[in-house]
Scaffold this active site. Sequence first.
Site, PDB file in Angstrom:
ATOM      1  N   ARG A  58     -19.370  13.124   6.244  1.00  0.00           N
ATOM      2  CA  ARG A  58     -18.303  13.884   5.579  1.00  0.00           C
ATOM      3  C   ARG A  58     -16.965  13.715   6.303  1.00  0.00           C
ATOM      4  O   ARG A  58     -15.908  14.033   5.762  1.00  0.00           O
ATOM      5  CB  ARG A  58     -18.691  15.360   5.462  1.00  0.00           C
ATOM      6  CG  ARG A  58     -17.942  16.060   4.330  1.00  0.00           C
ATOM      7  CD  ARG A  58     -18.398  17.474   4.061  1.00  0.00           C
ATOM      8  NE  ARG A  58     -18.141  18.346   5.172  1.00  0.00           N
ATOM      9  CZ  ARG A  58     -19.062  18.928   5.937  1.00  0.00           C
ATOM     10  NH1 ARG A  58     -20.342  18.717   5.696  1.00  0.00           N
ATOM     11  NH2 ARG A  58     -18.721  19.709   6.928  1.00  0.00           N
ATOM     12  N   TYR A 111       4.776  12.702  -9.863  1.00  0.00           N
ATOM     13  CA  TYR A 111       3.600  12.555 -10.741  1.00  0.00           C
ATOM     14  C   TYR A 111       3.164  13.942 -11.263  1.00  0.00           C
ATOM     15  O   TYR A 111       3.187  14.920 -10.508  1.00  0.00           O
ATOM     16  CB  TYR A 111       2.489  11.855  -9.945  1.00  0.00           C
ATOM     17  CG  TYR A 111       1.127  11.987 -10.577  1.00  0.00           C
ATOM     18  CD1 TYR A 111       0.904  11.570 -11.888  1.00  0.00           C
ATOM     19  CD2 TYR A 111       0.065  12.553  -9.874  1.00  0.00           C
ATOM     20  CE1 TYR A 111      -0.335  11.712 -12.479  1.00  0.00           C
ATOM     21  CE2 TYR A 111      -1.186  12.688 -10.457  1.00  0.00           C
ATOM     22  CZ  TYR A 111      -1.372  12.272 -11.765  1.00  0.00           C
ATOM     23  OH  TYR A 111      -2.600  12.436 -12.347  1.00  0.00           O
ATOM     24  N   ASP A 183       5.308   9.468  -1.013  1.00  0.00           N
ATOM     25  CA  ASP A 183       4.258   8.893  -1.848  1.00  0.00           C
ATOM     26  C   ASP A 183       4.679   7.450  -2.160  1.00  0.00           C
ATOM     27  O   ASP A 183       5.654   7.224  -2.882  1.00  0.00           O
ATOM     28  CB  ASP A 183       4.103   9.726  -3.128  1.00  0.00           C
ATOM     29  CG  ASP A 183       2.966   9.238  -4.012  1.00  0.00           C
ATOM     30  OD1 ASP A 183       2.639   8.040  -3.969  1.00  0.00           O
ATOM     31  OD2 ASP A 183       2.397  10.058  -4.761  1.00  0.00           O
ATOM     32  N   LYS A 208      -4.610   2.945  -7.602  1.00  0.00           N
ATOM     33  CA  LYS A 208      -3.661   2.101  -8.326  1.00  0.00           C
ATOM     34  C   LYS A 208      -3.647   0.684  -7.733  1.00  0.00           C
ATOM     35  O   LYS A 208      -4.654   0.022  -7.736  1.00  0.00           O
ATOM     36  CB  LYS A 208      -2.289   2.764  -8.302  1.00  0.00           C
ATOM     37  CG  LYS A 208      -2.317   4.250  -8.723  1.00  0.00           C
ATOM     38  CD  LYS A 208      -2.739   4.407 -10.166  1.00  0.00           C
ATOM     39  CE  LYS A 208      -2.687   5.811 -10.711  1.00  0.00           C
ATOM     40  NZ  LYS A 208      -3.564   6.789 -10.131  1.00  0.00           N
TER      41      LYS A 208
HETATM   42  N1  LCS Z   1       0.713   9.681  -6.761  1.00  0.00           N
HETATM   43  C1  LCS Z   1       1.203   8.995  -7.809  1.00  0.00           C
HETATM   44  C2  LCS Z   1       2.590   8.426  -7.736  1.00  0.00           C
HETATM   45  C3  LCS Z   1       0.429   8.836  -8.959  1.00  0.00           C
HETATM   46  O1  LCS Z   1       0.927   8.152  -9.978  1.00  0.00           O
HETATM   47  C4  LCS Z   1      -0.876   9.407  -9.002  1.00  0.00           C
HETATM   48  C5  LCS Z   1      -1.739   9.284 -10.203  1.00  0.00           C
HETATM   49  C6  LCS Z   1      -1.337  10.120  -7.889  1.00  0.00           C
HETATM   50  C7  LCS Z   1      -0.519  10.218  -6.772  1.00  0.00           C
HETATM   51  C8  LCS Z   1      -2.698  10.745  -7.853  1.00  0.00           C
HETATM   52  O2  LCS Z   1      -3.656   9.781  -7.666  1.00  0.00           O
HETATM   53  P1  LCS Z   1      -5.218   9.906  -8.081  1.00  0.00           P
HETATM   54  O3  LCS Z   1      -5.678  11.235  -7.583  1.00  0.00           O
HETATM   55  O4  LCS Z   1      -5.285   9.831  -9.568  1.00  0.00           O
HETATM   56  O5  LCS Z   1      -5.845   8.789  -7.353  1.00  0.00           O
HETATM   57  N2  LCS Z   1      -1.098   8.792 -11.344  1.00  0.00           N
HETATM   58  C9  LCS Z   1      -1.585   8.699 -12.525  1.00  0.00           C
HETATM   59  C10 LCS Z   1      -0.830   8.277 -13.640  1.00  0.00           C
HETATM   60  O6  LCS Z   1       0.379   8.034 -13.644  1.00  0.00           O
HETATM   61  N3  LCS Z   1      -1.617   8.215 -14.718  1.00  0.00           N
HETATM   62  O7  LCS Z   1      -2.888   8.636 -14.440  1.00  0.00           O
HETATM   63  C11 LCS Z   1      -2.957   8.967 -13.020  1.00  0.00           C
END
Ligand code: LCS
Length: 406
Positions: A58, A111, A183, A208
């Site tokens: 964990r 986001y 970010d 991503k």
């Molecule tokens: N930061 C950014 C800039 C993001 O675009 C996203 C997700 C996250 C953090 C969070 O990441 P995750 O927890 O999904 O790995 N962005 C998304 C978007 O634009 N469309 O679907 C998810």
Amino acid sequence: MMRKWGVSTELIHDQHVAERKTGAVAQPIVPAVAFSFETHEMASDTVSGKVDGIYYGRYGNSTLRVLEEKMASLENGEAALAVGSGMAAISSVLFGVLQNGDHLLVTKDVYGGTYHFLTTLLPRCGISFSLVDCTDVNCIVEAIQPNTKAVYIETPSNPVLTVLDIEAIANVTKQYDLPLIVDNTFMSPCLQKPLDLGADIVIHSATKYLNGHGDVIAGVIVADAEFIQFIRKQIMGDLGQVLSAWDAFLILRGLKTLGLRMERHCSNAHKIATFLESHPQVERVYYPGLKSHPQYEIAERQMGGMGGIVSFEMKGGSTAATSFIDALHLSMISFSLGDPETLVQHPATMTHSSLSESDRMDAGITDGLIRLSAGLEDVEDVIDDLAQAFDKIKETSKRNGEMIYG
Ligand code: LCS
């Protein structure tokens, strides 16, 4: 002195050693939850942190450690932590720097999931925040309160691609002794290294570009070793946000082609943005690589490439935008970004639907806005697809007697 490796060499070889027993070149996956010790003393010293080591799944495991060391190195940071999602990275960093009674300063376009966390979970913990226009550092200075404990930015932002001057903002946060959190999801360490520009903590949704194939949900935090150890032990471990070894392997595999993929994402996005900018049915295009972008000069100076995301506003508002998306054949209607497939979505009703109407307007997310994540296809095929969708909705609107396009 040896010349420093280029980024593509670093992506492939940094922290990569053949497995000792068999010589396997590909990264071995270690799914072990339990790690054994030769003596009780070694076990207790590892748990207490007196010696660095892995003891229970964990808190991380050996496959994750390879990914963490690689990400720390790519971002020029001291240490990194791989977690179960981008949101796990964001929430654990914010819980790590803030507590009851504290205030956070946040750039006004982030986001939608980050916004949701700020507006739902943070207030439950007695933490307040302000959304601020961080394109003007004076607005940051004016918004700092006596209980402000950190500044959080996303650049380029999701979805309107606002570019923030990390170095200029870091100069302010250093003056006020506030950690600057960036970010870096839209750029990846190939195109931008915020720690080199003065930031303190870098966050990625590894879902991503880092993984790049749309088959893993993951996050990464890069910061100083003490903070990473604190998050690992006090937050990730207790909240159970750990990543699986299999997913860490997939990201390590994805990272090997990140350099090549980013080149193609950027060049496809640039060609798509140029096509959109000259299209009569488009009101406005957001892409940092276009001279019309309000922060074009900062982008040129700060970013090693302009990224794979293009947003644009359709003439005709919501109806035109949603009919256009529905008329696409090749590009896929989907959340997420940074995948091989070109993905298109309507932020107002999809990724950013949790925003209040006024925060959405402040962030520039109108009803006619579309976000496109340029994939790795032959760009001519994507442009043909966009062109046929424009033609289709123009014909439909003409048939209906609408006057949107003159
Ligand atoms: N930061 C950014 C800039 C993001 O675009 C996203 C997700 C996250 C953090 C969070 O990441 P995750 O927890 O999904 O790995 N962005 C998304 C978007 O634009 N469309 O679907 C998810």
